[in-house]
Each structure stands twice: as structure tokens, then as C-alpha cells.
Write an enzyme that holds these catalytic residues in place. Structure first.
Site, PDB file in Angstrom:
ATOM      1  N   SER A   1       0.856  -1.180   0.000  1.00 29.76           N
ATOM      2  CA  SER A   1       0.000   0.000   0.000  1.00 29.76           C
ATOM      3  C   SER A   1       0.894   1.233   0.000  1.00 29.76           C
ATOM      4  O   SER A   1       1.750   1.387   0.873  1.00 29.76           O
ATOM      5  CB  SER A   1      -0.888  -0.039   1.258  1.00 29.76           C
TER       6      SER A   1
ATOM      7  N   LYS B   1      -1.032  -0.831  -4.439  1.00 24.99           N
ATOM      8  CA  LYS B   1      -2.251  -0.079  -4.109  1.00 24.99           C
ATOM      9  C   LYS B   1      -1.852   1.354  -3.832  1.00 24.99           C
ATOM     10  O   LYS B   1      -1.000   1.605  -2.981  1.00 24.99           O
ATOM     11  CB  LYS B   1      -2.914  -0.722  -2.886  1.00 24.99           C
TER      12      LYS B   1
ATOM     13  N   LYS C   1      -2.891   4.996  -2.474  1.00 28.23           N
ATOM     14  CA  LYS C   1      -3.855   5.777  -1.712  1.00 28.23           C
ATOM     15  C   LYS C   1      -4.191   7.014  -2.527  1.00 28.23           C
ATOM     16  O   LYS C   1      -3.270   7.663  -3.074  1.00 28.23           O
ATOM     17  CB  LYS C   1      -3.237   6.189  -0.369  1.00 28.23           C
TER      18      LYS C   1
ATOM     19  N   ASP D   1      -7.217   3.275  -3.350  1.00 28.11           N
ATOM     20  CA  ASP D   1      -8.026   3.296  -2.126  1.00 28.11           C
ATOM     21  C   ASP D   1      -8.295   4.742  -1.724  1.00 28.11           C
ATOM     22  O   ASP D   1      -7.359   5.489  -1.424  1.00 28.11           O
ATOM     23  CB  ASP D   1      -7.268   2.563  -1.003  1.00 28.11           C
TER      24      ASP D   1
ATOM     25  N   GLU E   1     -11.109   1.030  -4.025  1.00 25.92           N
ATOM     26  CA  GLU E   1     -11.505   0.671  -2.664  1.00 25.92           C
ATOM     27  C   GLU E   1     -12.086   1.892  -1.971  1.00 25.92           C
ATOM     28  O   GLU E   1     -11.493   2.968  -1.995  1.00 25.92           O
ATOM     29  CB  GLU E   1     -10.250   0.153  -1.928  1.00 25.92           C
TER      30      GLU E   1
ATOM     31  N   ASP F   1     -14.235  -1.559   2.367  1.00 24.52           N
ATOM     32  CA  ASP F   1     -13.318  -1.822   3.480  1.00 24.52           C
ATOM     33  C   ASP F   1     -14.011  -1.394   4.781  1.00 24.52           C
ATOM     34  O   ASP F   1     -14.605  -2.222   5.497  1.00 24.52           O
ATOM     35  CB  ASP F   1     -12.008  -1.031   3.224  1.00 24.52           C
TER      36      ASP F   1
ATOM     37  N   LYS G   1     -10.370  -7.523   6.718  1.00 27.91           N
ATOM     38  CA  LYS G   1      -9.359  -7.245   7.746  1.00 27.91           C
ATOM     39  C   LYS G   1      -9.821  -7.933   9.022  1.00 27.91           C
ATOM     40  O   LYS G   1     -10.861  -7.567   9.580  1.00 27.91           O
ATOM     41  CB  LYS G   1      -9.242  -5.741   8.007  1.00 27.91           C
TER      42      LYS G   1
ATOM     43  N   GLY H   1      -4.744  -4.758   5.350  1.00 29.36           N
ATOM     44  CA  GLY H   1      -3.776  -4.520   6.423  1.00 29.36           C
ATOM     45  C   GLY H   1      -4.118  -3.288   7.228  1.00 29.36           C
ATOM     46  O   GLY H   1      -4.874  -2.420   6.765  1.00 29.36           O
TER      47      GLY H   1
HETATM   48  O1  OSB Z   1      -7.728   1.669   4.241  1.00 26.62           O
HETATM   49  O2  OSB Z   1      -6.666  -0.083   3.845  1.00 26.62           O
HETATM   50  C1  OSB Z   1      -6.798   0.950   4.488  1.00 26.62           C
HETATM   51  C2  OSB Z   1      -3.837   1.223   6.843  1.00 26.62           C
HETATM   52  C3  OSB Z   1      -4.415   1.824   7.942  1.00 26.62           C
HETATM   53  C4  OSB Z   1      -5.752   2.148   7.905  1.00 26.62           C
HETATM   54  C5  OSB Z   1      -6.493   1.896   6.746  1.00 26.62           C
HETATM   55  C6  OSB Z   1      -5.910   1.301   5.651  1.00 26.62           C
HETATM   56  C7  OSB Z   1      -4.555   0.989   5.681  1.00 26.62           C
HETATM   57  C8  OSB Z   1      -3.881   0.408   4.527  1.00 26.62           C
HETATM   58  C9  OSB Z   1      -3.109  -0.846   4.704  1.00 26.62           C
HETATM   59  O3  OSB Z   1      -3.908   0.892   3.421  1.00 26.62           O
HETATM   60  C10 OSB Z   1      -1.656  -0.669   4.711  1.00 26.62           C
HETATM   61  C11 OSB Z   1      -0.983  -1.923   5.164  1.00 26.62           C
HETATM   62  O4  OSB Z   1      -1.248  -2.385   6.287  1.00 26.62           O
HETATM   63  O5  OSB Z   1      -0.183  -2.457   4.391  1.00 26.62           O
HETATM   64 MG    MG Z   2      -8.817   0.621   2.742  1.00 26.75          MG
END
Ligand code: OSB
Ligand code: MG
Length: 381
Positions: A136, A162, A164, A190, A215, A240, A264, A292
Site C-alpha cells: 500500500s 495499491k 492511496k 483506495d 476501494e 473496506d 481485515k 492490512g
Molecule cells: O484503508 O486499507 C486501508 C492502513 C491503515 C488504515 C487503513 C488502511 C490501511 C492500509 C493498509 O492501506 C496498509 C498496510 O497495512 O499495508
Molecule cells: Mg482501505
């Protein structure tokens, strides 16, 4: 099992670089760990994925501590014979707080599987011995994006990226990554709820980049909006934040709000509920992947075990310890030269914290009083 010790431990680990989402920038990973000991002397560890602040979920670390101390730990201490499955059932008597429940259930599962000499992967029904690694990528200055993605893809061999995104950082980073690395890189985005349904036309510009999914573009509770957006995009929508149990997953699917589900374990109340969501999604032919929460090695290794179940057909947020931490509290999660992570096969989660690394990360240890009548022989197994 009967418990003789329960401990709540707050840890914090510096992140190698800040992790920015549309909601929040994390510089430190804060986690709450549960450690318990059974009368046989076996120790189990759990990790709570709640964050310091309520930007991702309403449940914070402070809430989880209160719930564990006040309700969940007393529940399991009172049980004549406690199992992870029995605790999950008992926890239905308390409303909400999936992250607190998941942490205690994970510690119970770890202890119980160690007693049974079974690995978490085998217990959950894993079919694979290795899983693909996915990473991510936080929101960052444009000048850093390509070097960062190149490192993950080319040097570290991640098998899925992924990104953000947020308004102002969406089509452009996707275009840059596609133009630089080509159309074959498994790529997804995401939004963490940063968009409105009015942004549908703008989000539709992502359709031409052949993304695996978008996402959580809209607000967590807006199932209706996601269903409408799904009709305007060709890119599949994955949910999510709003999926906190199996019933939520079924409702999101039935209402056309989710073509894919991010599972998750912490967010859904534990590994047992995660396995159930995996099952109902398999029945409905809805692809799933393991999400994650920037877990330490404890949660991450357990997530790797879950991801080895057969219907986890999409790559999860399963990255190496070094993606976030200079020093993890467990033996590090590593990605091999082919972009895979080995599934642990030792009893329980298969790893335990390294005492020195744990010590360095520890902020506070809270030893829970076990009532004398529980410790007394009269309270038998
Ligand atoms: O939205 O997936 C999410 C991490 C913290 C809170 C929300 C998210 C995330 C991540 C995962 O994107 C990152 C990771 O644990 O590799
Ligand atoms: Mg997410």
C-alpha cells in the site's frame, strides 16, 4: 484452557516514512497487544488494530483498552474452560468493539493452537504454503512516486501496488504509474471515503487504466452511494471500512455496493469471523483479499496465514516488515525474490515477539488482576 495471566501492552514503533491516506498521516505505529498465559504455561499473543484516533474506525486504542479491561477480559476469566470459539460466542453479548474482540480472540487462538500443536494457517483451512505480497503506497509528493513504486516493483518484487488516493491525487498518479510501468502491473486505488457521489464523472476517468478495483471511494456508511457509483464505473468497487461482520458483507453484496470485499480480521472481530466472510464470499463468487492495518509482525504473520485460504484470490496488503518498520517486534516478514511470503507453519501464529525489540517498543504494560477464585483450584477446567 484456563487463564492465569492477562496483560495489555501499548507499543509504538517509528515508521520508516510517514504513511499518508486521505484521512490521516501516521508517523508512528501505535498498537495494543494482548498477552495471556494458560495454566499449562503456554503464552498467546494478540494484536489490536485500533488506531490512536478515530479516523478509520470509531474504535480507538483507548476504547479497546476500556472494553477489554471492563468487559471482555472479565468474560473469559470467568469461563470454566475458555476457547477462542467459545469466547467469540460469548462476545456476541457485548455490542460492537470488533477490534477489541479480535485482539483477545487472536491471543486465545494463538495459545490454544500452541497447546494443540497446530498452526493458525492449518486451523483456518489454508491451502497454500506461500502468498503473494502486495504493498500500500501512501499519498506523497509527485516527485517521489515513481522512485517509490519502482523500488517496490523492481527491487522488492511486490506483486500488486495499491495507491492511496484523494481528490487532487488520483487520476494523475495512476496515469504516471501506468505510463512508467505499463499496463500489466496489478494496480488498485483506495480513497478511504474521500469522495462524493458527485465525483462519479471524475472517478470514471480511472476506468481507462484497467485498475483491479477502487476501494472505499465514498463514506463508510454510504452503501446506496456505492451501489449507484458502481453503475457509473467499469472499475469494480471494493468495500473496506463498513464491513464489520459477515452480515455487513452479505448486505453490501446484495445491495450491489461491493463487487469485492477487503477482509481485515481486526475490523471484523477476529480471524474466525474473517474465515466466515471468506466462506460466504466464496459461495457468492465475490473475490476477497486480506487488508492490512500497518500491523506489527504479530498481526501481519497471522494475516499471511489467513491469506493462504483458497478463496483469497486477490493479493492482500501483505508487505515486508521493512516496508513500515526499521525494527519489527517479531522475526521480520520478508518478501522473497519472486514476490511471495512464506506461510508460517509453526504452532499458533508461529512467531513470538523478540524480548529486546518488544521492550524497545513498549510504552506501558498493564497486568490485569486475575481474581483469586479463578486462580484457586476450586474453579476447575
Ligand atoms: O484503508 O486499507 C486501508 C492502513 C491503515 C488504515 C487503513 C488502511 C490501511 C492500509 C493498509 O492501506 C496498509 C498496510 O497495512 O499495508
Ligand atoms: Mg482501505
Amino acid at each position: 484452557m484456563r487463564l492465569t495471566e492477562v496483560e495489555l501492552r501499548r507499543v509504538r514503533l517509528p515508521l520508516v516514512t510517514p504513511f499518508r491516506t486521505s484521512r490521516y498521516t501516521e508517523d508512528w505505529k501505535h498498537a495494543l497487544l494482548v498477552r495471556l498465559r494458560t495454566e499449562e504455561g503456554v503464552v498467546g499473543w494478540g494484536e489490536c488494530v485500533a488506531m490512536e484516533v478515530d479516523v478509520y474506525s470509531p474504535e480507538t486504542i483507548d476504547d479497546a483498552v476500556k472494553m477489554l479491561r471492563g468487559t471482555l477480559i472479565p468474560m473469559v476469566l470467568e469461563m470454566e474452560s475458555v476457547t477462542a470459539e467459545g469466547a467469540k460466542e460469548a462476545f456476541t453479548r457485548a455490542e460492537g468493539h470488533p477490534m477489541a474482540k479480535a485482539a483477545l480472540e487472536m491471543a486465545l487462538l494463538d495459545a490454544q493452537l500452541r497447546l494443540d500443536h497446530r498452526s493458525l494457517a492449518e486451523y483456518l483451512g489454508a491451502k497454500r504454503t506461500r502468498v503473494e505480497a502486495g504493498v500500500s503506497v501512501g499519498i506523497m509528493p509527485e516527485k517521489d512516486l515513481i522512485d517509490t513504486v519502482r523500488r517496490y516493483l523492481v527491487e522488492e518484487r511486490y506483486r500488486r501496488i495499491k495507491l492511496k488516493i484523494e481528490p487532487g491525487w488520483d487520476v494523475e498518479p495512476v496515469r504516471l504509474v501506468r505510463d512508467t510501468f505499463g499496463s500489466r502491473v496489478p494496480l488498485q486505488v483506495d480513497g478511504n471515503g474521500a469522495y462524493k457521489l458527485d465525483d462519479a464523472q471524475h472517478l470514471a476517468e480511472l476506468d481507462r487504466y484497467d485498475l483491479l478495483m477502487i476501494e472505499q471511494p465514498l463514506a463508510a456508511d454510504d452503501l446506496d452511494g456505492h451501489a449507484k457509483l458502481a453503475r457509473e464505473l467499469t472499475t469494480p468497487i471494493c468495500l473496506d471500512e463498513p464491513i464489520t461482520c459477515t452480515a455487513d458483507a452479505i448486505e453490501a453484496i446484495d445491495r450491489g455496493a461491493a463487487a469485492i470485499i477487503n477482509i481485515k480480521p481486526g475490523r471484523v472481530g477476529g480471524y474466525l469471523e474473517a474465515r466466515e466472510i471468506h466462506r460466504v464470499c466464496a459461495e457468492r463468487d465475490v473475490p476477497v483479499w486480506v487488508g492490512g492495518m500497518v500491523e506489527t509482525g504479530l498481526g501481519r504473520w497471522a494475516n499471511v496465514a489467513l491469506a493462504a485460504l483458497p478463496h483469497f484470490t486477490l493479493v492482500g496488503d501483505l508487505s515486508a516488515s521493512e516496508r513500515f518498520f526499521t525494527r519489527d517486534i517479531t522475526p521480520p516478514v520478508v518478501v522473497d525474490r519472486d514476490g511471495y511470503i512464506q506461510v508460517p507453519d509453526k504452532p499458533g501464529i508461529g512467531v513470538e515477539p523478540d524480548p529486546a525489540a518488544l521492550d524497545e517498543a513498549t510504552e506501558d504494560v498493564d497486568q490485569i488482576d486475575v481474581p483469586a477464585r479463578v486462580l484457586a483450584t476450586g474453579h476447575s477446567r
